[in-house]
Motif scaffolding. Sequence first.
Motif, PDB file in Angstrom:
ATOM      1  N   ASP A 160     -57.237  38.963  44.353  1.00  0.00           N
ATOM      2  CA  ASP A 160     -56.389  38.215  45.279  1.00  0.00           C
ATOM      3  C   ASP A 160     -54.966  38.760  45.250  1.00  0.00           C
ATOM      4  N   GLU A 161     -54.675  39.717  46.137  1.00  0.00           N
ATOM      5  CA  GLU A 161     -53.366  40.363  46.230  1.00  0.00           C
ATOM      6  C   GLU A 161     -52.807  40.719  44.854  1.00  0.00           C
ATOM      7  N   PRO A 162     -53.565  41.478  44.050  1.00  0.00           N
ATOM      8  CA  PRO A 162     -53.144  41.727  42.664  1.00  0.00           C
ATOM      9  C   PRO A 162     -51.953  42.667  42.526  1.00  0.00           C
ATOM     10  N   LEU A 163     -51.567  43.357  43.585  1.00  0.00           N
ATOM     11  CA  LEU A 163     -50.505  44.354  43.474  1.00  0.00           C
ATOM     12  C   LEU A 163     -49.187  43.914  44.097  1.00  0.00           C
ATOM     13  N   SER A 164     -49.166  42.746  44.715  1.00  0.00           N
ATOM     14  CA  SER A 164     -48.003  42.350  45.518  1.00  0.00           C
ATOM     15  C   SER A 164     -46.742  42.113  44.692  1.00  0.00           C
ATOM     16  N   ALA A 165     -46.882  41.837  43.397  1.00  0.00           N
ATOM     17  CA  ALA A 165     -45.693  41.573  42.575  1.00  0.00           C
ATOM     18  C   ALA A 165     -45.121  42.838  41.944  1.00  0.00           C
ATOM     19  N   LEU A 166     -45.728  43.990  42.220  1.00  0.00           N
ATOM     20  CA  LEU A 166     -45.308  45.234  41.586  1.00  0.00           C
ATOM     21  C   LEU A 166     -44.431  46.059  42.523  1.00  0.00           C
ATOM     22  N   ASP A 167     -43.636  46.964  41.930  1.00  0.00           N
ATOM     23  CA  ASP A 167     -42.808  47.819  42.789  1.00  0.00           C
ATOM     24  C   ASP A 167     -43.682  48.884  43.454  1.00  0.00           C
ATOM     25  N   ALA A 168     -43.140  49.522  44.489  1.00  0.00           N
ATOM     26  CA  ALA A 168     -43.930  50.381  45.373  1.00  0.00           C
ATOM     27  C   ALA A 168     -44.629  51.520  44.629  1.00  0.00           C
ATOM     28  N   LYS A 169     -43.940  52.184  43.724  1.00  0.00           N
ATOM     29  CA  LYS A 169     -44.522  53.338  43.037  1.00  0.00           C
ATOM     30  C   LYS A 169     -45.671  52.915  42.132  1.00  0.00           C
ATOM     31  N   VAL A 170     -45.487  51.808  41.432  1.00  0.00           N
ATOM     32  CA  VAL A 170     -46.537  51.309  40.546  1.00  0.00           C
ATOM     33  C   VAL A 170     -47.738  50.852  41.363  1.00  0.00           C
ATOM     34  N   ARG A 171     -47.486  50.255  42.511  1.00  0.00           N
ATOM     35  CA  ARG A 171     -48.581  49.791  43.377  1.00  0.00           C
ATOM     36  C   ARG A 171     -49.490  50.939  43.785  1.00  0.00           C
ATOM     37  N   VAL A 172     -48.879  52.052  44.206  1.00  0.00           N
ATOM     38  CA  VAL A 172     -49.672  53.208  44.633  1.00  0.00           C
ATOM     39  C   VAL A 172     -50.513  53.734  43.486  1.00  0.00           C
ATOM     40  N   SER A 173     -49.898  53.847  42.306  1.00  0.00           N
ATOM     41  CA  SER A 173     -50.619  54.348  41.138  1.00  0.00           C
ATOM     42  C   SER A 173     -51.766  53.418  40.742  1.00  0.00           C
ATOM     43  N   LEU A 174     -51.479  52.112  40.734  1.00  0.00           N
ATOM     44  CA  LEU A 174     -52.477  51.158  40.265  1.00  0.00           C
ATOM     45  C   LEU A 174     -53.617  50.991  41.263  1.00  0.00           C
ATOM     46  N   ARG A 175     -53.335  51.072  42.550  1.00  0.00           N
ATOM     47  CA  ARG A 175     -54.430  50.935  43.506  1.00  0.00           C
ATOM     48  C   ARG A 175     -55.401  52.109  43.390  1.00  0.00           C
ATOM     49  N   GLU A 176     -54.877  53.296  43.058  1.00  0.00           N
ATOM     50  CA  GLU A 176     -55.757  54.445  42.821  1.00  0.00           C
ATOM     51  C   GLU A 176     -56.606  54.218  41.575  1.00  0.00           C
ATOM     52  N   GLU A 177     -56.009  53.642  40.535  1.00  0.00           N
ATOM     53  CA  GLU A 177     -56.753  53.369  39.307  1.00  0.00           C
ATOM     54  C   GLU A 177     -57.831  52.315  39.543  1.00  0.00           C
ATOM     55  N   ILE A 178     -57.484  51.263  40.277  1.00  0.00           N
ATOM     56  CA  ILE A 178     -58.464  50.199  40.556  1.00  0.00           C
ATOM     57  C   ILE A 178     -59.665  50.777  41.296  1.00  0.00           C
ATOM     58  N   ARG A 179     -59.398  51.601  42.292  1.00  0.00           N
ATOM     59  CA  ARG A 179     -60.494  52.190  43.072  1.00  0.00           C
ATOM     60  C   ARG A 179     -61.346  53.112  42.208  1.00  0.00           C
TER      61      ARG A 179
END
Length: 355
Positions: A160-179
Amino acid sequence: MSDQFLSIRQVRKAFGPTVVVQEFNLDVKQGEFVSFLGPSGCGKTTMLRIVAGFEEPSVGQVFIGGKDVTRLKPNQRNIGMVFQAYALFPNMTVAGNIGFGLKVAGKPAAEIRSRVAEMLELIKLPDFGNRYPYQLSGGQQQRVALARAMAPRPQVLLLDEPLSALDAKVRVSLREEIRTIQKELGITTVFVTHDQEEALSMSDRIVVMYDGRAEQVGTPFEIYNRPATRFVAGFVGTLNVIEGTIADPAAGVVTIAGGEISVGNRVAGRKAGEALSLALRPEAIALGRREGRDGLVTGTIREVSFLGSVIRVRVDMGGALVSLDTFNSPASPPPVAGERAEISFSSSDMLILDR
């Protein structure tokens, strides 16, 4: 339903007189990553909570692995959930947080230790087991929350929107890791987001939601390039909307910005003089004449924005202001505001929007 792992059938949810989800149907295959994408208030989180068991549908059914789980409580269906807020237990170590679900399930201590070590390796935090949440960055905390949700080997993972509280650079990195983790484990995943870039980059399929309904279900390619409704066309990606008039419906000729283009048989059966809205993505428009492009219009450059690798140019096309993207080249200076310019496009790239 045999080849579908998660099935949602005719779900409707109302809170008193307010209907927040209506006529929702979806089949998700084993191991598929599906995103619910839409603006705030469209019903995407409510739909996720219905799958999780935190909300009960007013009408309809939810099946997981062929089993009807509609009336089961969250702890009676094998799901893992990651929330927008990390929701880690502050008094527990990272290892304690990850192993919490296994401990509640009564698993042996040796099995818990082994699974926790496995999950720490998976989220690339193998030496962080003895740390506490306050000693971690936001991105690390969300990785731990992900590991905690996956440790009990759930049938379905809900994000449920797990990345929305993170800054932009961390979001990109973490979404790649999640996938990457999701593919490695082959876990069926439903991801809620209002961020179109996240949905387009991570998903096997996207459910675009509006006003409690699934406006369109399709692959990222289909959603972006073949939007089924005006809402989807406008919500996903940047869109130039150009008002036109049908000049000759039989020949497919449409007038825009004082010029004529052909849209083939896409206006067949409509009336001459009828107004219509057409749309083009910025990347479908080019400055100057291009071979193979049958649409050509002259306009005035109003604004030039340097965005690094891309230069976004806004052109006044007879009263219609359109944006186009061109790549930055050190050898070629960007266009200048106030200049006259020709812009070209392929009429086949034009979307005809329902007014």
